[in-house]
Design an enzyme around this catalytic site. Sequence first.
Site, PDB file in Angstrom:
ATOM      1  CG  HIS A   1      61.621 -57.661  15.943  1.00 32.89           C
ATOM      2  ND1 HIS A   1      61.190 -56.584  16.689  1.00 32.89           N
ATOM      3  CD2 HIS A   1      61.731 -58.691  16.837  1.00 32.89           C
ATOM      4  CE1 HIS A   1      61.030 -56.940  17.942  1.00 32.89           C
ATOM      5  NE2 HIS A   1      61.368 -58.205  18.071  1.00 32.89           N
TER       6      HIS A   1
ATOM      7  CG  ASP B   1      57.405 -58.809  17.847  1.00 32.80           C
ATOM      8  OD1 ASP B   1      56.642 -58.425  16.936  1.00 32.80           O
ATOM      9  OD2 ASP B   1      57.701 -58.117  18.834  1.00 32.80           O
TER      10      ASP B   1
ATOM     11  CG  HIS C   1      56.606 -62.833  21.219  1.00 28.79           C
ATOM     12  ND1 HIS C   1      55.748 -62.351  22.195  1.00 28.79           N
ATOM     13  CD2 HIS C   1      57.579 -61.904  21.079  1.00 28.79           C
ATOM     14  CE1 HIS C   1      56.199 -61.180  22.631  1.00 28.79           C
ATOM     15  NE2 HIS C   1      57.312 -60.890  21.973  1.00 28.79           N
TER      16      HIS C   1
END
Length: 260
Positions: A114, A62, A208
């Site tokens: 996202h 992400d 991430h």
Amino acid sequence: MNYFFVINARKFKQYLFIALAIIFSAAIVYSEQSNVSVFMNSEPSAIYSVQTEKKVIALTFDISWGDTRAEPILKILKDNDVKDATFFLSSPWSKSHPDIVSHIKSYGFEIGSHGNKFDNYSDLSDEEIRNEISTAHGILTELIGKEPNLIRLPNGDFDKRVLRIADDLGYSVIQWDTDSQDWLNKGVDTLVNRVVSKAHPGDIVLLHASDSSQQTHEALPDIIQQLRAKGYQFVSVSELIKQTQVETTPVEDQAMKQIH
């Protein structure tokens, strides 16, 4: 003669009772099957993993802010010959970092949404949810040259309304089964051990590439090597979904939240 009729009357009552019991039981089974079928067919669900015996696993990253972590992670994936991974990009970040988005695309990695604003979508109205997903969709489509169809909601937050609206807009909501917790920055060894120990066939791993996760790029080489040593093959989320039946988790009305 009377004795004969008494015996037959008793038997008739017994047979009638058994027949009624069978009919009643069949009705219950049919009703339950119908209810299960309706629930499964009409209610969209988030995807956490897939059910398979194959040693396939999806690494997902992400990105919502920052410009220093994504490029090192891309380089590590390339240097370690990982050809398939999935990046979930927020649209404001993507709009301000088109060069990095281009690099992700050029490496052949899958790109999902996202969202737009980093809000808990379960707190928004239906119209706001639709607008946030649609806004991100337009920005990402322009940047990557194709329409994304996977979305990971900000904070991993959603409820049944969010799932239905996302489904209406052509999106599958993607969660994860292994949370690396890399944003906590507990140390490289802790991060590696957490991912490798929890990984399983059909797993979706949450990582991430935002600046808040300072150790992901340091831990990633060991994660890749140790998972490969266990026989795992890295695939995109879409490829994972194609391979087998999706394993989902029922969603209640309350939001499912994960801060990162």
